[in-house]
Design a protein around this motif. Structure first.
Motif, short mmCIF file in Angstrom:
data_model
loop_
_atom_site.label_atom_id
_atom_site.label_comp_id
_atom_site.label_asym_id
_atom_site.label_seq_id
_atom_site.Cartn_x
_atom_site.Cartn_y
_atom_site.Cartn_z
N GLU A 118 0.91 -0.88 -0.22
CA GLU A 118 0.14 0.15 0.25
C GLU A 118 0.76 0.78 0.22
N PRO A 119 0.04 1.94 -1.25
CA PRO A 119 1.43 3.36 -0.98
C PRO A 119 0.94 4.38 0.64
N THR A 120 1.85 4.66 1.02
CA THR A 120 2.25 5.53 2.70
C THR A 120 2.06 6.80 2.51
N PRO A 121 0.90 7.87 2.38
CA PRO A 121 0.78 9.46 2.43
C PRO A 121 2.33 9.60 3.40
N ALA A 122 3.29 11.06 3.24
CA ALA A 122 3.87 11.09 4.63
C ALA A 122 3.43 11.76 5.60
N PRO A 123 2.14 12.00 6.13
CA PRO A 123 1.39 12.32 7.15
C PRO A 123 1.27 11.34 7.67
N PHE A 124 1.44 9.95 7.49
CA PHE A 124 1.06 8.50 8.45
C PHE A 124 2.92 7.77 8.85
N VAL A 151 4.71 10.46 9.38
CA VAL A 151 4.82 11.48 10.81
C VAL A 151 4.33 11.32 12.07
N ALA A 152 2.87 10.14 11.85
CA ALA A 152 2.63 10.35 13.14
C ALA A 152 2.91 9.09 13.20
N ALA A 153 3.01 8.49 12.68
CA ALA A 153 3.83 7.16 13.01
C ALA A 153 5.14 7.32 14.06
N SER A 154 6.27 8.35 14.02
CA SER A 154 6.99 8.57 14.35
C SER A 154 6.75 9.55 15.63
N LEU A 155 6.07 10.00 15.65
CA LEU A 155 5.32 11.38 16.84
C LEU A 155 4.76 9.44 17.58
N MET A 156 4.12 8.92 17.36
CA MET A 156 3.25 7.86 18.32
C MET A 156 4.76 7.56 18.95
#
Length: 108
Positions: free
Chosen positions: A81-87, A89-94
């Motif tokens: 699946e393609p992954t947008p940049a906000p994903f 960012v959110a995964a890194s913050l989590m």
């Protein structure tokens, strides 16, 4: 002779199929869906309650909150699946939040 419950279920299935063009799934399909629910939802809740007892509320909540990102990561790896940049960012913050929580708790 059918029971009242069987007749009600049959009537609901017939009215549903007339309205939406669908029917009840086969027994194997329904059983497989129930098994997925048992393992996916039921087992995760049992493990969460055990984690609450052993790790505490804050750490358990932090770890449990990573489940959607783990599921998304599996989807990305298996299905491409393609992954947008906000994903990301959110995964890194989590991930940073979980690391900070576990690091702070291990020092205390």
């Amino acid at each position: 002779m059918q029971t009242k419950g069987q007749l009600a279920l049959q009537g609901a299935a017939e009215s549903d199929s007339r309205l939406w063009g669908a029917s009840l799934p086969a027994w194997f399909t329904a059983g497989a869906a129930m098994a997925v629910g048992l393992l996916g939802y039921g087992l995760s809740l049992v493990l969460f309650v055990r984690a609450l007892r052993n790790l505490g509320t804050a750490r358990s909540g932090a770890y449990f909150s990573t489940a959607p990102f783990i599921g998304a990561a599996i989807t990305i790896l298996l299905l491409g699946e393609p992954t947008p940049a906000p994903f990301w960012v959110a995964a890194s913050l989590m991930g940073i939040g979980v690391w900070l929580q576990s690091d702070r708790a291990s020092r205390a």
